[in-house]
Enzyme design. Structure first.
Site, PDB file in Angstrom:
ATOM      1  N   LYS A  14     -45.274 -37.878  26.954  1.00 59.59           N
ATOM      2  CA  LYS A  14     -45.959 -37.730  25.672  1.00 59.59           C
ATOM      3  C   LYS A  14     -44.983 -37.268  24.576  1.00 59.59           C
ATOM      4  O   LYS A  14     -45.044 -37.746  23.438  1.00 59.59           O
ATOM      5  CB  LYS A  14     -47.118 -36.748  25.823  1.00 59.59           C
ATOM      6  CG  LYS A  14     -48.220 -37.294  26.725  1.00 59.59           C
ATOM      7  CD  LYS A  14     -49.171 -36.200  27.211  1.00 59.59           C
ATOM      8  CE  LYS A  14     -50.157 -36.764  28.218  1.00 59.59           C
ATOM      9  NZ  LYS A  14     -50.981 -35.732  28.859  1.00 59.59           N
ATOM     10  N   GLN A  58     -52.979 -29.455  29.044  1.00 60.16           N
ATOM     11  CA  GLN A  58     -52.598 -30.264  30.192  1.00 60.16           C
ATOM     12  C   GLN A  58     -53.302 -29.719  31.443  1.00 60.16           C
ATOM     13  O   GLN A  58     -53.147 -28.562  31.805  1.00 60.16           O
ATOM     14  CB  GLN A  58     -51.074 -30.219  30.405  1.00 60.16           C
ATOM     15  CG  GLN A  58     -50.578 -31.073  31.556  1.00 60.16           C
ATOM     16  CD  GLN A  58     -50.752 -32.559  31.294  1.00 60.16           C
ATOM     17  OE1 GLN A  58     -50.487 -33.036  30.192  1.00 60.16           O
ATOM     18  NE2 GLN A  58     -51.225 -33.285  32.288  1.00 60.16           N
ATOM     19  N   LEU A  59     -54.099 -30.577  32.065  1.00 61.51           N
ATOM     20  CA  LEU A  59     -54.822 -30.198  33.279  1.00 61.51           C
ATOM     21  C   LEU A  59     -54.141 -30.791  34.511  1.00 61.51           C
ATOM     22  O   LEU A  59     -53.522 -31.843  34.434  1.00 61.51           O
ATOM     23  CB  LEU A  59     -56.270 -30.690  33.196  1.00 61.51           C
ATOM     24  CG  LEU A  59     -57.081 -30.157  32.000  1.00 61.51           C
ATOM     25  CD1 LEU A  59     -58.475 -30.769  31.984  1.00 61.51           C
ATOM     26  CD2 LEU A  59     -57.172 -28.640  32.031  1.00 61.51           C
ATOM     27  N   ASP A  83     -57.600 -34.975  22.782  1.00 62.38           N
ATOM     28  CA  ASP A  83     -57.875 -35.450  24.140  1.00 62.38           C
ATOM     29  C   ASP A  83     -59.350 -35.789  24.309  1.00 62.38           C
ATOM     30  O   ASP A  83     -59.737 -36.423  25.294  1.00 62.38           O
ATOM     31  CB  ASP A  83     -57.494 -34.372  25.157  1.00 62.38           C
ATOM     32  CG  ASP A  83     -56.497 -34.884  26.186  1.00 62.38           C
ATOM     33  OD1 ASP A  83     -56.136 -36.069  26.109  1.00 62.38           O
ATOM     34  OD2 ASP A  83     -56.083 -34.102  27.052  1.00 62.38           O
ATOM     35  N   GLY A 232     -50.015 -49.983  33.463  1.00 61.06           N
ATOM     36  CA  GLY A 232     -51.107 -50.580  32.718  1.00 61.06           C
ATOM     37  C   GLY A 232     -51.805 -49.577  31.824  1.00 61.06           C
ATOM     38  O   GLY A 232     -51.450 -49.391  30.657  1.00 61.06           O
ATOM     39  N   LEU A 340     -62.096   7.685 -20.632  1.00 65.02           N
ATOM     40  CA  LEU A 340     -63.092   6.886 -19.920  1.00 65.02           C
ATOM     41  C   LEU A 340     -62.486   5.659 -19.257  1.00 65.02           C
ATOM     42  O   LEU A 340     -63.119   5.039 -18.397  1.00 65.02           O
ATOM     43  CB  LEU A 340     -64.196   6.436 -20.893  1.00 65.02           C
ATOM     44  CG  LEU A 340     -64.918   7.535 -21.673  1.00 65.02           C
ATOM     45  CD1 LEU A 340     -65.956   6.929 -22.594  1.00 65.02           C
ATOM     46  CD2 LEU A 340     -65.552   8.528 -20.719  1.00 65.02           C
TER      47      LEU A 340
END
Length: 893
Positions: A14, A58-59, A83, A232, A340
């Site tokens: 990636k 990322q898993l 994702d 693919g 004031l």
């Protein structure tokens, strides 16, 4: 998370793809010891960073600690979930909201491959084998919303071969090697194989090869199109990740204008007559402060929440934004006021509300934190007034985030250290002192870092405590503080007049070592001035260490570093260095930070708040800060002290004037707090007003002396007539103001200051030739004389004997090159509060000079003023109360 080889391989693919097409991609790698909280914190930071358009988790998460993957993927902001794995994006996809969500990359890639065949999806029979959240389920939804008739099969489907045989489009993502046989496939079908499986192969060096979920060799004979494995769907998945990231960036640019905040402003419902300040404040519901932080471009990990309405901002924001161009820098000051006050704070807030909520400019207000002493004593709150306030005003005026309390603690630690050191030196021998200052711990003696610095200051280049001679030990342990030279006082954030002069050391334990001392108000502590002028935590620590508390009997300055308390002070002050974020009634952001007195100190909010604000507003934005007291004090110190140390250069001066104050300067009767105004201030009197404009003229000249354009804000009161307001505007322009504008912001909020805001915008576009009034290298007397003559209009100065001695002492001690911070009355250009208008020809008496070496200035004392004002007969706290049921603060600030 972790270090899985397969994850590293996918990530590198990636990163490579991103680099090839010009996407800036980074790999954030957490160790396998990372907890769920660690991952969530990282995600929160990325969610809030506008420079990040998309990110993926990322898993699988390879951690030793239990991590809920569903919780992690759903923590990703939907607009950055490229994702497409969050429940929100999955839900939008299942409902058919394809244009308002991110589609998981593998199904998206599969659809792109199908489109590339030229075969129309609509009306075709599609079969998806697999029902995972990542591929199968979203693939079903995508085909369905592209008008195919879709059947989803899985490992429990009993007629799998029969269902596959019906498919014009077949997508397989079951995770079982060559599960779908070639003979099952309908002739001419499009086959998308998402499987990646390893099977034994003795012909390969690794002993295995990669195959898909479809038996490729037989299936290719029947399919019209089929994806190979590998090569693919995998590359298409990466390509779709890149495409989704580009789409995210495009959506970001469509939604946000570069350089413009996407900020929600509050609409004011104006009432007449104008209600009390606290009533107005409590009628407005403030935005959650984390929303304000997000609106102005702060990241979640740069903001430290203190409840719902205030927060501290970390200095990391300044580091992150260091390459961002600064905005326009505006300082609000005033003519010489009545007791004031003429509305500088109200004008500051009104101006930023006008610039932000009405002219839609990025704008920040930077103001001082008010002291509890004046709030409960003689002045009330300092949050502005009417429909121009910082809210919630009770939070603003009381405690805030505890900065003043921290300063009180730090200041009094120094005071305690001074007296304790004198006591111990008077009651112990050199060796006894040395043994306690450098104790033996487990048979080992060691100098602390601060003690090493003291040795170096004494010219003793030794680090072994056993190597010092008796003479060196004597020099090291004895500060020999001369009690008569102690300038460091204890402080309290309350107006307690009976602590102005006290005797300390009366307890028998002090063995008769008593002396005269005093309490000042906390905001007059040098530590407050140090905070306001510091450029960061390291700079603050150095300034804290340089503070001079007394002289030795040899006439040498004794610093807090000599006392050994620098590190402790830095620890007490570590959170105070972060500016406090709040908001105005109309929802524009405010930094409330530091509150040095405008007489004994320089009377301006912090350098750090201004610097962060200038970066956040961007090149076309505005930062409006307020200088305490009139232009002859607060503005002069803003330029000569604050701007000198900060390096910042102002673009515009806003000078606040009122008809009331100008009539007083024209010879009108005294104006006294709590007493009705005399008739001269209630009726039109153009002659009195014109005469009083001499003060306005002089303050305009004072501002222009520094090379900065001046816009006069004529703060209109209901007793002013149109002719009076028009006369002030006319005379201000004739005196050299860039513009002069009538303002009604107190009654109308930002709407009443729009003309002022437009004038400030125009003035900021003119050249600013900023310059200092004096060179710090000049002798101390010359610098004082320049301020007295050029700014106040004095003919000369007179140094009383004590002041003359201090000039000689500070010059000898090496402090002669510090800027000058004049401590004089704010009620007159001269030293005499009774002299109104623009007096000239007077001699300015300097009765004493003191040094704030850590803050970085000398302050001459002009006239007689106390830094601990007493409570009046009827203090402000008479009007303040708490509703025990609602917890709301009631009363007047």
């Amino acid at each position: 998370v972790g270090n899985r080889d397969d994850s590293n391989l996918y990530i590198n693919m990636k990163l490579k793809a991103a680099a090839e097409i010009g996407i800036s991609a980074n790999h954030i790698k957490l160790p396998n010891t990372a907890t769920e909280a660690d991952v969530l914190k990282c995600i929160a930071s990325l969610n809030g960073d506008p420079a990040v358009h998309g990110f993926i988790v990322q898993l699988p998460l390879d951690s030793d600690k239990p991590i809920n993957t569903e919780k992690i993927t759903n923590a990703v902001a939907p607009e950055k979930d490229v994702d497409g794995l969050s429940s929100i994006n999955a839900g939008k996809l299942s409902r058919g909201d394809l244009g308002d969500c991110f589609i998981p990359c593998t199904p998206k890639g599969c659809m792109e491959l199908i489109r590339q065949t030229g075969v129309q999806v609509a009306g075709k029979r599609a079969v998806v084998v697999g029902r995972s959240k990542i591929v199968g389920a979203p693939m079903h939804d995508l085909l369905l919303w592209n008008h195919a008739t879709v059947t989803t099969c899985h490992s429990k489907t009993s007629t799998l071969a029969e269902e596959v045989g019906k498919a014009d489009i077949l997508v397989v993502a079951a995770g079982k090697a060559e599960m779908v046989k070639g003979e099952w496939i309908k002739p001419g079908a499009i086959v998308i194989d998402c499987g990646i499986n390893h099977v034994p192969d003795s012909t390969k060096a690794s002993g295995k090869r990669v195959v898909g979920d479809v038996a490729y060799s037989t299936a290719k004979e029947k399919a019209s199109y089929i994806t190979p494995v590998p090569g693919g769907v995998g590359p298409m998945t990466v390509a779709m990740l890149m495409q989704s990231t580009v789409e995210s960036a495009q959506r970001f640019l469509e939604k946000f204008q570069p350089g413009k905040w996407n900020i929600q402003y509050n609409h004011l419902t104006l009432k007449m007559p104008v209600p009390s300040d606290i009533e107005i404040s409590q009628s407005c519901v403030p935005k959650p402060i984390d929303q304000v932080a997000k609106e102005v471009g702060l990241l979640p990990d740069e903001v430290e929440l203190y409840g719902q309405t205030k927060a501290k901002v970390h200095l990391s924001a300044l580091k992150r934004l260091k390459n961002q161009p600064d905005g326009k820098y505006v300082v609000v000051t005033g003519i010489t006021p009545t007791p004031l006050g003429e509305g500088k704070s109200t004008t500051t807030v009104g101006l930023v509300q006008a610039l932000g909520a009405h002219l839609h400019q990025n704008v920040f207000a930077c103001v001082r934190q008010p002291s509890q002493g004046p709030t409960f004593g003689i002045k009330g709150g300092a949050a502005g007034g009417g429909y121009c306030q910082i809210i919630p005003m009770e939070e603003f005026n009381l405690h805030l985030t505890g900065d003043i309390h921290a300063i009180t603690a730090a200041n009094n630690l120094v005071a305690a250290a001074v007296d304790a050191r004198i006591f111990h030196e008077l009651t112990q021998t050199d060796q006894a002192l040395y043994n306690r200052l450098v104790p033996s711990v487990n048979g080992v003696r060691k100098f602390s870092d601060i003690q090493i610095r003291r040795l170096q200051k004494l010219g003793i280049n030794k680090t072994d405590p056993t190597a010092l001679t008796k003479e060196e030990i004597n020099l090291f342990v004895r500060l020999d503080i001369d009690p008569g030279t102690i300038t460091w006082q204890r402080v309290l954030d309350t107006n307690d007049r009976f602590l102005r002069k006290i005797t300390i050391g009366q307890s028998p334990t002090e063995k008769g070592f008593s002396r005269m001392a005093q309490f000042d108000i906390t905001v007059s502590s040098e530590i407050m001035a140090v905070l306001a002028l510091s450029d960061g935590l390291d700079d603050m620590k150095k300034r804290l260490g340089r503070m001079v508390v007394a002289s030795s009997k040899r006439g040498e300055p004794i610093t807090t570093d000599d006392l050994g308390v620098t590190g402790a002070l830095a620890v007490l002050m570590k959170d105070t260095v972060k500016p406090n974020l709040m908001q105005t009634l109309e929802g524009t952001p405010v930094f409330v930070h530091a509150g040095p007195f405008a007489n004994i100190a320089h009377g301006n909010s912090s350098v750090l708040a201004d610097k962060i604000a200038l970066k956040l507003v961007g090149k076309e934005g505005f930062v409006v800060t307020e200088a305490g007291f009139g232009a002859d004090i607060g503005m002069e110190k803003f330029f000569n002290i604050k701007c000198r140390y900060s390096g910042l250069r102002p673009h515009v001066v806003v000078l606040v004037a009122t008809v009331r104050a100008l009539k007083m300067h024209g010879g009108g009767p005294a104006v006294t707090a709590g007493v009705p105004l005399p008739k001269e201030y209630m009726e039109e009197n153009l002659q009195l007003l014109a005469k009083g404009c001499s003060n306005l003229n002089k303050q305009i000249q004072n501002a222009r002396m520094f090379g900065v354009p001046v816009v006069v804000a004529v703060n209109a009161f209901k007793t002013d007539t149109k002719a009076e307001l028009a006369l002030v505007v006319q005379l201000a322009k004739e005196a050299g103001a860039f513009d002069a504008v009538e303002c009604t912001h107190w009654a109308e909020g930002g709407k009443g200051a729009v003309a002022l805001a437009q004038a400030v915008q125009r003035a900021s576009q003119t050249p600013s030739n900023f310059r200092f009034l004096y060179n710090v290298e000049l002798p101390v007397i010359d610098k004082i004389r320049l301020i007295a003559q050029q700014i106040y209009g004095a003919s000369d100065i007179e140094l009383l004997p004590e002041a003359q001695e201090k000039v000689a002492l500070y010059t000898k001690q090496g402090f002669g090159n510090l800027p000058i911070c004049m401590a004089k009355t704010h009620l007159s250009l001269s030293h005499d509060p009774e002299q109104k208008g623009a007096p000239t020809g007077f001699i300015l008496p300097i009765r004493d000079i003191r040094a704030s070496v850590g803050a970085g200035f000398l302050y001459p004392l002009v006239g007689t003023m106390s830094t601990m004002p007493g409570l009046p007969t009827r203090p402000c706290f008479y009007d303040i109360d708490l509703d025990p049921v609602s917890g709301e603060v009631n009363g007047l600030f």
